[in-house]
Every structure is written in structure tokens, then in C-alpha cells.
Design a protein around this motif. Sequence first.
Motif, mmCIF file in Angstrom:
data_model
loop_
_atom_site.group_PDB
_atom_site.id
_atom_site.type_symbol
_atom_site.label_atom_id
_atom_site.label_comp_id
_atom_site.label_asym_id
_atom_site.label_seq_id
_atom_site.Cartn_x
_atom_site.Cartn_y
_atom_site.Cartn_z
ATOM 1 N N SER A 1 0.852 -1.189 0.000
ATOM 2 C CA SER A 1 0.000 0.000 0.000
ATOM 3 C C SER A 1 0.881 1.230 0.000
ATOM 4 O O SER A 1 1.950 1.256 0.610
ATOM 5 C CB SER A 1 -0.886 -0.003 1.246
ATOM 6 N N ARG A 2 0.425 2.263 -0.697
ATOM 7 C CA ARG A 2 1.231 3.466 -0.869
ATOM 8 C C ARG A 2 0.688 4.600 -0.005
ATOM 9 O O ARG A 2 -0.488 4.980 -0.119
ATOM 10 C CB ARG A 2 1.229 3.871 -2.347
ATOM 11 N N ILE A 3 1.549 5.113 0.857
ATOM 12 C CA ILE A 3 1.213 6.251 1.698
ATOM 13 C C ILE A 3 1.976 7.469 1.195
ATOM 14 O O ILE A 3 3.208 7.440 1.092
ATOM 15 C CB ILE A 3 1.581 6.004 3.178
ATOM 16 N N VAL A 4 1.251 8.526 0.872
ATOM 17 C CA VAL A 4 1.893 9.782 0.499
ATOM 18 C C VAL A 4 1.702 10.780 1.632
ATOM 19 O O VAL A 4 0.606 10.913 2.193
ATOM 20 C CB VAL A 4 1.301 10.341 -0.812
ATOM 21 N N ILE A 5 2.778 11.450 1.983
ATOM 22 C CA ILE A 5 2.765 12.462 3.042
ATOM 23 C C ILE A 5 2.850 13.836 2.383
ATOM 24 O O ILE A 5 3.780 14.110 1.613
ATOM 25 C CB ILE A 5 3.959 12.301 4.002
ATOM 26 N N LEU A 6 1.891 14.702 2.670
ATOM 27 C CA LEU A 6 1.937 16.080 2.187
ATOM 28 C C LEU A 6 2.450 16.972 3.303
ATOM 29 O O LEU A 6 1.818 17.089 4.351
ATOM 30 C CB LEU A 6 0.555 16.549 1.735
ATOM 31 N N GLY A 7 3.595 17.598 3.046
ATOM 32 C CA GLY A 7 4.219 18.451 4.059
ATOM 33 C C GLY A 7 5.359 17.719 4.737
ATOM 34 O O GLY A 7 5.187 16.601 5.229
ATOM 35 N N ALA A 8 6.534 18.350 4.757
ATOM 36 C CA ALA A 8 7.732 17.680 5.299
ATOM 37 C C ALA A 8 8.290 18.449 6.485
ATOM 38 O O ALA A 8 9.488 18.668 6.595
ATOM 39 C CB ALA A 8 8.792 17.524 4.199
ATOM 40 N N GLU B 1 -3.548 6.094 0.504
ATOM 41 C CA GLU B 1 -4.009 7.027 1.531
ATOM 42 C C GLU B 1 -2.991 8.153 1.628
ATOM 43 O O GLU B 1 -1.805 7.945 1.379
ATOM 44 C CB GLU B 1 -4.147 6.307 2.876
ATOM 45 N N VAL B 2 -3.465 9.351 2.014
ATOM 46 C CA VAL B 2 -2.583 10.504 2.150
ATOM 47 C C VAL B 2 -2.659 11.035 3.574
ATOM 48 O O VAL B 2 -3.745 11.186 4.149
ATOM 49 C CB VAL B 2 -2.966 11.616 1.149
ATOM 50 N N VAL B 3 -1.481 11.305 4.150
ATOM 51 C CA VAL B 3 -1.393 11.943 5.465
ATOM 52 C C VAL B 3 -1.016 13.405 5.218
ATOM 53 O O VAL B 3 0.047 13.688 4.673
ATOM 54 C CB VAL B 3 -0.356 11.251 6.361
ATOM 55 N N LYS B 4 -1.904 14.311 5.588
ATOM 56 C CA LYS B 4 -1.727 15.733 5.294
ATOM 57 C C LYS B 4 -1.282 16.489 6.539
ATOM 58 O O LYS B 4 -1.881 16.352 7.604
ATOM 59 C CB LYS B 4 -3.039 16.322 4.758
ATOM 60 N N SER B 5 -0.257 17.303 6.400
ATOM 61 C CA SER B 5 0.157 18.157 7.499
ATOM 62 C C SER B 5 -0.929 19.198 7.768
ATOM 63 O O SER B 5 -1.594 19.667 6.836
ATOM 64 C CB SER B 5 1.484 18.846 7.168
ATOM 65 N N PRO B 6 -1.134 19.584 9.048
ATOM 66 C CA PRO B 6 -2.271 20.442 9.399
ATOM 67 C C PRO B 6 -2.251 21.826 8.775
ATOM 68 O O PRO B 6 -3.305 22.440 8.605
ATOM 69 C CB PRO B 6 -2.193 20.523 10.927
#
Length: 464
Positions: A21-28, A84-89
Motif C-alpha cells: 500500500s502506498r502512503i503519500v505524506i503532504l508536508g515535510a 491514503e494521504v497523510v496531510k500536514s495540518p
Amino acid sequence: MNSNNNISQNQSQSNTTAVRSRIVILGAGESGVGAAKLAQKQGFDVFVSDFGSIAAIYKADLQSMNIPFEENQHTEALILNATEVVKSPGIPSKAPIVKALVEKGVPVISEIEFAKRYTNAKTICITGSNGKSTTTMLTYHILQKAGLNVGLAGNIGRSFAAQVADIDFDWYVLEISSFMLDDMYEFRADIAVLLNITPDHLDRYDYQIANYAASKMRIVQNQTSADAFIYCADDEETKKILDKVNIEAQAYPFSILKKVEQGAYLEENIIHINTNLNNTLTMSISDLALQGKHNIYNSMASGIVAKVLELRNETIRESMGEFKNIDHRLEFVAKINDVAYINDSKATNVNSTWYALESVNTDVVLIMGGVDKGNDYEMLRDLVKSKVKAIICLGKDNKRIHDAFEDDVDVIVNTFSAEEAVQVAYHLAKKGSTVLLSPACASFDLFKSYEDRGNQFKAAVKEL
């Protein structure tokens, strides 16, 4: 890094069809890199994308973990194929890449939601427009002093996800912003604390306080009768929204205006806290380390948490009597020529500045301004009239402050650096008065953060 673009050299692996499964993180930032670390540990195919530049420390972390990333752009081909994407607040839901993900049906969640899946630790989640950081730190301090195995995360300190990846705590005290709550769906707080709801970040909520309040009330979602909900019974917006929400958890209100049966109240300068009618904690407000009306509320909230956890009264009293407040929140800097200099740079909204002015008992030279988030300055008017002798604007656009207070104070001065603001304040302040940096605005027009603003203010005061 690739010489002709801003995508890390591992990206080519992400273009292939992944079995995992591919997790993309927006914001580093802290949140995003922590989520990337946890996702990698859980065996996901991970990619990190930041529309801005990535700070060197976080870039080094990603490189050391061999996690592919890009900066200064969002490449849709590498993002829209996420499971799924994990987005920074800090990234708004109206951002084009987030809209594209939603249209494609890709789930977008917060780091807090993601991290909670991988820990059995119980959570104490603290939200509110004002006092979150202070109450979170005080609660953490009490639990630590009581000997609990407890972590501190959320909108403060180290990433929750990074800690879940590395450490096995039994409890976490989490400072939770409305931006985090907006992307939390299945998360459940064991103990939820709502301090207050006052206008803040309304630019993210279509300038509607009702939308912002609804976001704050997500703190109670998924709670059961086995959980606790702690809230301020004196807060008008909280009372309004409570009428529209079904609360499953055991409720513990706190008030300085009336007695409550279970929760906390103030009577003749004595705090009474009880969650068990046979074991009430009492404490004089003069014994609290944190002074001022707003800190009575903060101390009540933390005290209720401690009582819900059945900590000893003696431990709670000691902790609330010795606690040192966080930097940049009504932080005493120096006294020079009988003038006190106070750093309240963390006051990024009008209500925080109201609390700061309310807690000062002298004439005030007020330094305020920055990025206005749709502020209504009317609530400050009475305090400004009675206490503020001059306003020093510290920001690029000060028109709304001038318009709000030009009839209430004799002197309003524009400045464009912390050093200039402090120099002007030094000449305007009279003996026995207070120079108060309490901006009521975000810092990003002239500073990197509210911490940077506060640190520059302190440095300028020390140069006087």
C-alpha cells in the motif's frame, strides 16, 4: 538530489506499480517527517511531497531513512496514486492537490489519526482557541510527576507519529488544533478537553464561527461512556455548540462563576475539583504557579484530568504550584528603569491578547500586529481604553489596528522589526508601566514563527 528537478533520486521506485500500500505524506515538517517514519516502519511504500522547500534537518532525516521526497512542487503522478494521504495540518483543504485527491476518492487524514492506529497508548487530547499549550504542558507535568509513562505530542514537541515509531508510552498528552481535528475520523480521545472557543483561524472556516466551533467539537467524536469530556461551562460558544452535539462521555465542566457537582469550580478564591464525591481537591488560587483568570481555567482543566486518572491530591497540588509556563506565553523578560517587558508572542489571536491585557495590573505599551486572520478587535476596546497608553504596530499592514483603536489611544506607531518596536517602546513607556508584546496576529509577515518573533523581541530587550 537530482540536478534538474526537485525530486529525490529514489522517486523512480515510486513510479512503478507497488505491491505494498502506498502512503503519500503532504508536508515535510515535524508532523510529515514523523508520519513518513512511522509509515516506513509499518511497511508502506512511502513518498513525501512538500510544495515549499524542506528544512535541512528534515531533509537529512528523510535521506537517512532512504525515503523518496520532492520539494517546491506537488507532482500529481506521484501523489494521486496513493492508497491514503497523510496531510500536514498547515495545508488547507482548499489546496489544489487536496481537492484533486478528494475528487479521486483518496482518503486524506491527519498525522494524529494515522499514528493512533499503531499504538495502544491512551490519549488525553486538549483543544481550544486559547491556553492549549499551557494546559497541555501542565497536564504533562502533573502526569510525569505522578510517575506515569507519558509522552507529549500533537501541536507541541516531537511528532506523535515519530514517537509511536520509536517509543512505547502508556499515555500521551496531545495538543490538538482545529486543523488536525478536521482530518480525524476514527480517532477517539480517552480524555477530551475543550478549553474555549473564540474567533481564530476564521479564514480557514469561511469566516463563520459556527464552522470553527463544529471543528473544535470533533474532539468528542467516537467517545463512549467509558471516556471523559472536560469543558468550560462559562464559555459562550462552547455552550452554544454543546446544545447541538450528543456527548456520550462522562462530562466534567469547570467554572469560575458557579458551582458544579462533578468537575471544578471557584469559590472565595479556592478551587474545588472533584470527579469522585468522596475525594475533593481544594487549592487556593494564590498557590497556583500560573496566575491570571485564564490560568485558573487552565489549571482547573489539568486538575480534572489528574483527578479522572485518580492521581494523589498532594501530587496535583505540588505540580500546579511549581509549574513553569512555556516560553512566549506571558514570559517575563526583564525590568529596565522600572518598566517590565513581557513576551506574549504566542498570542496569535485577539482572545489571547485580551487575556494578556487582563492579567497586567499596570499601564501598558502594547506591541501588536502581524498577519490578521479576520480579527474582530472590538473585545479589546474596554481593556485598551483603561490600560493601554500607546500601541506599537509590528507588521507590514497595520491599517485595521489603526482603524480599530485610533479613537482609544493617543499614540499608535508603525514599526517593521522587533528591534525598532522595542526601541520605540523604551521611549514611550513610563516608570511603573509594562511593555507587552501580545500581537493578536500570526507572525509570518516579518518572522518565521511566533517563536522567532518572541526571541527577536527578547534579544532586543536585552540590548537596551
